[in-house]
Design a protein around this motif. Structure first.
Motif, short mmCIF file in Angstrom:
data_model
loop_
_atom_site.label_atom_id
_atom_site.label_comp_id
_atom_site.label_asym_id
_atom_site.label_seq_id
_atom_site.Cartn_x
_atom_site.Cartn_y
_atom_site.Cartn_z
N UNK A 1 0.98 -1.37 0.13
CA UNK A 1 0.17 0.02 0.17
C UNK A 1 0.97 1.36 -0.04
N UNK A 2 2.16 1.26 0.18
CA UNK A 2 3.03 2.42 0.25
C UNK A 2 3.27 2.88 -1.14
N UNK A 3 3.17 4.09 -1.53
CA UNK A 3 3.37 4.98 -2.54
C UNK A 3 4.72 4.57 -2.97
N UNK A 4 4.75 4.36 -4.33
CA UNK A 4 6.19 4.03 -4.83
C UNK A 4 6.98 5.41 -4.85
N UNK A 5 8.21 5.02 -4.95
CA UNK A 5 9.17 6.37 -4.52
C UNK A 5 9.18 7.28 -6.10
N UNK A 6 9.21 8.45 -6.05
CA UNK A 6 8.90 9.14 -7.30
C UNK A 6 10.42 8.98 -8.04
N UNK A 7 10.15 8.71 -9.41
CA UNK A 7 11.26 8.37 -10.20
C UNK A 7 11.82 9.79 -10.86
N UNK A 8 13.01 9.76 -10.61
CA UNK A 8 13.54 11.03 -11.10
C UNK A 8 13.32 11.23 -12.72
N UNK A 9 13.29 12.73 -13.01
CA UNK A 9 12.55 12.79 -14.31
C UNK A 9 13.70 13.32 -15.39
N UNK A 10 14.69 13.56 -15.02
CA UNK A 10 15.85 13.64 -15.99
C UNK A 10 16.00 15.16 -16.17
N UNK A 11 16.72 15.34 -17.46
CA UNK A 11 17.05 16.62 -17.80
C UNK A 11 17.08 16.92 -19.41
N UNK A 12 16.70 17.98 -19.88
CA UNK A 12 16.74 18.05 -21.13
C UNK A 12 17.36 19.59 -21.40
N UNK A 13 18.59 19.44 -22.22
CA UNK A 13 19.48 20.81 -22.36
C UNK A 13 19.49 20.98 -23.91
N UNK A 14 18.94 22.33 -24.20
CA UNK A 14 18.88 22.77 -25.39
C UNK A 14 20.15 23.82 -25.65
N UNK A 15 21.17 23.29 -26.52
CA UNK A 15 22.49 23.79 -26.72
C UNK A 15 22.15 24.75 -28.02
N UNK A 16 22.47 26.03 -27.72
CA UNK A 16 22.20 26.97 -28.84
C UNK A 16 24.06 27.63 -29.03
N UNK A 17 24.01 27.75 -30.33
CA UNK A 17 25.48 28.46 -30.74
C UNK A 17 24.97 29.71 -31.60
N UNK A 18 26.17 30.45 -31.89
CA UNK A 18 26.06 31.68 -32.86
C UNK A 18 26.70 31.29 -34.07
N UNK A 19 26.02 31.52 -35.28
CA UNK A 19 26.79 31.13 -36.50
C UNK A 19 27.87 32.04 -36.87
N UNK A 20 27.84 33.23 -35.93
CA UNK A 20 28.71 34.28 -36.16
C UNK A 20 30.28 34.05 -35.46
N UNK A 21 30.28 32.81 -34.60
CA UNK A 21 31.38 32.90 -33.82
C UNK A 21 32.10 31.25 -34.38
N UNK A 22 33.29 31.31 -34.68
CA UNK A 22 34.02 30.17 -35.31
C UNK A 22 33.37 28.91 -34.46
N UNK A 23 32.99 27.81 -35.31
CA UNK A 23 32.56 26.70 -34.61
C UNK A 23 33.87 25.95 -33.60
N UNK A 24 33.47 25.18 -32.72
CA UNK A 24 34.31 24.77 -31.76
C UNK A 24 34.78 25.84 -30.70
#
Length: 332
Positions: free
Chosen positions: A8-31
């Protein structure tokens, strides 16, 4: 006393993780990514990119980052984060509007336990970066526009004069929006002429050459900023500037380099200024007519630190408003 069974005990909450959206500028040299960006890339469980030709990919792979090609839906991406996993998405040049809109809908529905969402800029535009865009736009216009592709330096010369006058008008009127626009129009003339100059078969030069020339000049003529010279007043700065300019130009006369086609009052003012600054004793010519009277007025204004062009323009504006008042005409 009731006892609760383990079932009858509630199940422990599962970690939901993380989404990272990585943005870069085309005006800056790649890398050239920030340290937090590299940390996020190395720590992610999966790295995804929808654009197989993304300019960052070769540099990421050289750094040992495994980048998978794919563009999962928002639901699929949230599912990938189950169990506390981190998924990093390398954004394309257009961003990821479909993905971000989908994530926003999911978050607003309340039906899904959302992972942590993070927008991580991996590189930032430097000041002046939009100038690179202007150069690219001008390149395309020069190649594809029937009007612009035929223009020459001589054909554009009148526009440079017109835009300069419109800039002065915006400054005098104190209109900030107009000032910004007119500065852009003047800048366009510089970029346009530099683009045309690239095509010269004998002595081509580019906008980078133009910039390099003025940078060199500014540094050389500001030894109190870039070297060990001392200038504590505006007069000291002007003295440095004139002395350095004289050495650079090696002119035979103080009148050399004064454009004769500028407005007459400005021409007279510049000549009298050069004479006064050089310490020469050259009396004004005497003669009959309004021209000599205007020359004397211009010399007087210059000696008093007044720009006669601006002063006359201000008086003309007052006169214009008086005329319009008599006519009953208001500014539109």
């Amino acid at each position: 006393m009731n006892e609760t069974s383990p079932a009858d005990s509630p199940a422990p909450a599962q970690p939901t993780g993380r989404i990272v959206l990585l943005t870069t500028s085309h005006r800056v040299a790649p890398g050239l990514l920030s340290w937090p960006a590299w940390q996020a890339l190395h720590a992610a469980d999966r790295v995804l990119c929808a654009d197989g030709a993304h300019p960052q990919l070769p540099y990421l792979r050289d750094a040992g980052i495994v980048v998978e090609s794919g563009s999962p839906s928002a639901e699929e991406l949230v599912g990938e984060c189950a169990g506390g996993r981190t998924v990093l998405v390398v954004a394309t040049g257009e961003g990821e509007p479909a993905l971000t809109d989908g994530l926003a809908r999911l978050a607003g529905s309340g039906r899904v336990a959302m992972p942590e969402l993070e927008l991580l800029p991996a590189s930032y535009d430097l000041p002046g970066a939009r100038l690179l865009d202007l150069v690219q736009v001008m390149d395309r216009i020069r190649l594809e526009c029937p009007w612009s592709s035929q223009k020459t330096h001589k054909g554009l010369a009148k526009y440079a004069v017109e835009e300069a006058y419109e800039l002065v008008e915006a400054i005098e009127e104190g209109d900030r929006e107009e000032l910004r626009e007119e500065l852009g129009d003047v800048l366009l003339q510089v970029v346009f002429h530099a683009r045309i100059a690239e095509e010269d078969p004998e002595t081509p030069f580019s906008i980078d050459d133009v910039a390099a020339t003025i940078i060199t000049k500014l540094i050389h003529r500001h030894p109190h900023v870039f070297a060990d010279a001392v200038a504590t007043t505006p007069e000291d700065v002007k003295e440095h500037w004139l002395r350095t300019k004289a050495i650079e130009k090696r002119r035979a006369s103080v009148t050399d380099g004064v454009p004769l086609h500028q407005p007459a009052l400005a021409l007279a003012t510049k000549l009298t200024s050069r004479v006064r600054t050089a310490g020469l004793d050259v009396p004004l010519p005497t003669g009959e007519g309004v021209g000599y009277e205007l020359l004397a007025l211009a010399a007087r204004a210059e000696s008093e630190g007044v720009d006669p062009e601006s002063a006359l323009r201000a008086a003309a504006r007052v006169y214009r408003e008086a005329v319009r008042g008599v006519e009953g005409v208001g500014d539109s």
